[in-house]
Design an enzyme around this catalytic site. Structure first.
Site, mmCIF file in Angstrom:
data_model
loop_
_atom_site.group_PDB
_atom_site.id
_atom_site.type_symbol
_atom_site.label_atom_id
_atom_site.label_comp_id
_atom_site.label_asym_id
_atom_site.label_seq_id
_atom_site.Cartn_x
_atom_site.Cartn_y
_atom_site.Cartn_z
ATOM 1 N N TYR A 1 0.635 -1.212 0.044
ATOM 2 C CA TYR A 1 -0.074 0.044 0.114
ATOM 3 C C TYR A 1 0.800 1.224 -0.061
ATOM 4 C CZ TYR A 1 -4.200 -2.791 1.220
ATOM 5 O OH TYR A 1 -5.146 -3.588 1.438
ATOM 6 N N PRO B 1 -16.978 -1.990 2.131
ATOM 7 C CA PRO B 1 -18.292 -1.901 2.796
ATOM 8 C C PRO B 1 -19.124 -0.871 2.072
ATOM 9 C CG PRO B 1 -16.821 -1.160 4.768
ATOM 10 C CD PRO B 1 -15.973 -1.441 3.456
ATOM 11 N N LEU B 2 -18.410 0.218 1.858
ATOM 12 C CA LEU B 2 -19.223 1.568 1.252
ATOM 13 C C LEU B 2 -18.981 1.414 -0.170
ATOM 14 C CD1 LEU B 2 -18.037 4.109 3.926
ATOM 15 C CD2 LEU B 2 -20.331 2.904 3.748
ATOM 16 N N ALA B 3 -18.606 0.320 -0.805
ATOM 17 C CA ALA B 3 -18.380 0.221 -2.172
ATOM 18 C C ALA B 3 -17.588 1.014 -2.725
ATOM 19 C CB ALA B 3 -19.741 0.337 -3.195
ATOM 20 N N GLY B 4 -16.466 1.330 -2.019
ATOM 21 C CA GLY B 4 -15.318 2.232 -2.517
ATOM 22 C C GLY B 4 -15.875 3.936 -2.507
ATOM 23 N N GLY B 5 -16.650 4.054 -1.758
ATOM 24 C CA GLY B 5 -17.181 5.505 -1.573
ATOM 25 C C GLY B 5 -18.395 5.795 -2.376
ATOM 26 N N LEU B 6 -18.971 4.949 -3.120
ATOM 27 C CA LEU B 6 -20.158 4.994 -3.728
ATOM 28 C C LEU B 6 -21.188 5.136 -2.824
ATOM 29 C CD1 LEU B 6 -19.762 2.366 -6.547
ATOM 30 C CD2 LEU B 6 -19.500 4.500 -6.784
ATOM 31 N N LEU B 7 -21.347 4.490 -1.617
ATOM 32 C CA LEU B 7 -22.230 4.608 -0.736
ATOM 33 C C LEU B 7 -21.884 5.758 0.420
ATOM 34 C CD1 LEU B 7 -23.193 0.921 -0.574
ATOM 35 C CD2 LEU B 7 -24.374 2.733 -1.539
#
Length: 337
Positions: free
Chosen positions: A57, A229-235
């Site tokens: 990373y 868990p947030l779909a990479g920021g989509l949610l």
């Protein structure tokens, strides 16, 4: 008054970890190094005691963004995290990973395999410990399956590292269901320790793991740690930005079906008067066997929003409505293609 962070047991480890785990994949980019150090301190103060990183990373070109110093001139995420944890290492359950490519030579890891050889695991662990400024990891993940290395080799290597006190537990990441069970069933007859948990991509708009991976985790008594868990920021409230979804780490754009499900979640959040993060995190925390959710806030403001989102609970009716956003995958039956 703000409720305290809640904690869950990772089965078979004796470790209680916070429902939110702080991810560091974009440390050095968003947030930049100095802000990332402050973010770690703020997360610990908020009760987050679980921090996740990897040897790959931070300073790789797949994380590059406009306006940020180029990859060769950035620190590794592990180095940034090591600086942040000076004086407070004992307050966190610290995990890292091995397996992804960290160079261009034949034995420097690979997406195609070879990253779980004894040579690579042992050598990379020494580098990881030096970067993090610690003498041990609490959890060390096999970042991806390795089709080139016999399972017995890397299982015995992780077991040896536990015996040497360099790691407390090992775990698996992005394995399929059959690969999870192969690992568990290969370890036990040899008297080797079984993996402690499994980390997998999962969200209310991305439920593929329910078909095979989660049943296998349950059968193997592995706790599930969820990334994206947030779909990479989509949610999140950042939806609409160019850098959401898998594009945050160099992945593909979301499918049309995923985009439709994301819009439905945002519509429900608006109708219910809730932040969409509450819906996404609350739905997952209500699922069976979920131990912790790896989140990657890019600022202290986003961190505060995510911590607050875990304080709310969803009603049975709201959970049922969210279940319908993305249909669960068809169950796998023997003989089904």
């Amino acid at each position: 008054m703000r409720l305290p962070m809640r904690y869950r047991m990772l089965d078979g480890t004796g470790l209680e970890v916070s429902e939110l785990c702080l991810g560091s994949a974009t440390f050095g980019v968003a947030p930049v190094a100095e802000a990332a150090i402050a973010l770690v301190h703020r997360a610990i103060d908020a009760g987050i005691n679980f921090i996740d990183t990897a040897n790959s990373y931070g300073n790789q070109s797949r994380f590059d963004r406009a306006g940020v110093v180029a990859a060769p001139h950035r620190a590794w995420a592990e180095e940034i995290l090591g600086t942040a944890l000076m004086g407070c290492r004992d307050r966190v359950v610290l995990s890292s990973k091995v397996g992804e490519p960290v160079g261009s030579t034949p034995n420097s890891g690979s997406w195609e395999g070879g990253g779980l050889t004894r040579r690579h695991i042992v050598g990379q662990l020494e580098t990881t410990l030096r970067r993090l400024g610690t003498d041990h990891l609490d959890i060390y993940y096999a970042h991806h399956p390795d089709p080139k290395t016999p399972v017995e080799e890397w299982l015995s290597t992780f077991d040896d590292l536990i015996r040497a006190g360099k790691i407390r537990h090992y775990a698996l990441s992005t394995f399929t269901g059959w690969q999870l069970m192969e690992s568990v069933l290969s370890a036990r007859p040899r008297g080797l320790r079984a993996p402690a948990c499994h980390q997998t991509r999962y969200s209310v708009v991305d439920r593929w793991v329910e078909r095979e991976v989660l049943p296998a985790s349950r059968h193997g008594h592995l706790s599930t740690v969820v990334f994206s868990p947030l779909a990479g920021g989509l949610l999140t409230s950042s939806y609409g930005s160019a850098l959401v979804g898998a594009s945050r780490w160099g992945g593909p754009a979301p499918s049309l079906a995923t985009e439709a499900a994301v819009r439905r979640c945002h519509d429900l959040a608006r109708d219910w008067g809730r932040p969409v993060e509450e819906l996404a995190l609350g739905w997952l925390l209500a699922r069976q066997d979920v131990g912790s959710l790896v989140v990657g806030p890019e600022s202290s403001v986003q961190l505060e929003e995510l911590v607050a989102a875990t304080e709310a609970s969803l009603s049975a009716e709201e959970l049922a409505e969210l279940d319908g956003v993305t249909p669960p995958p068809e169950p796998f039956w023997h003989g089904q293609s």
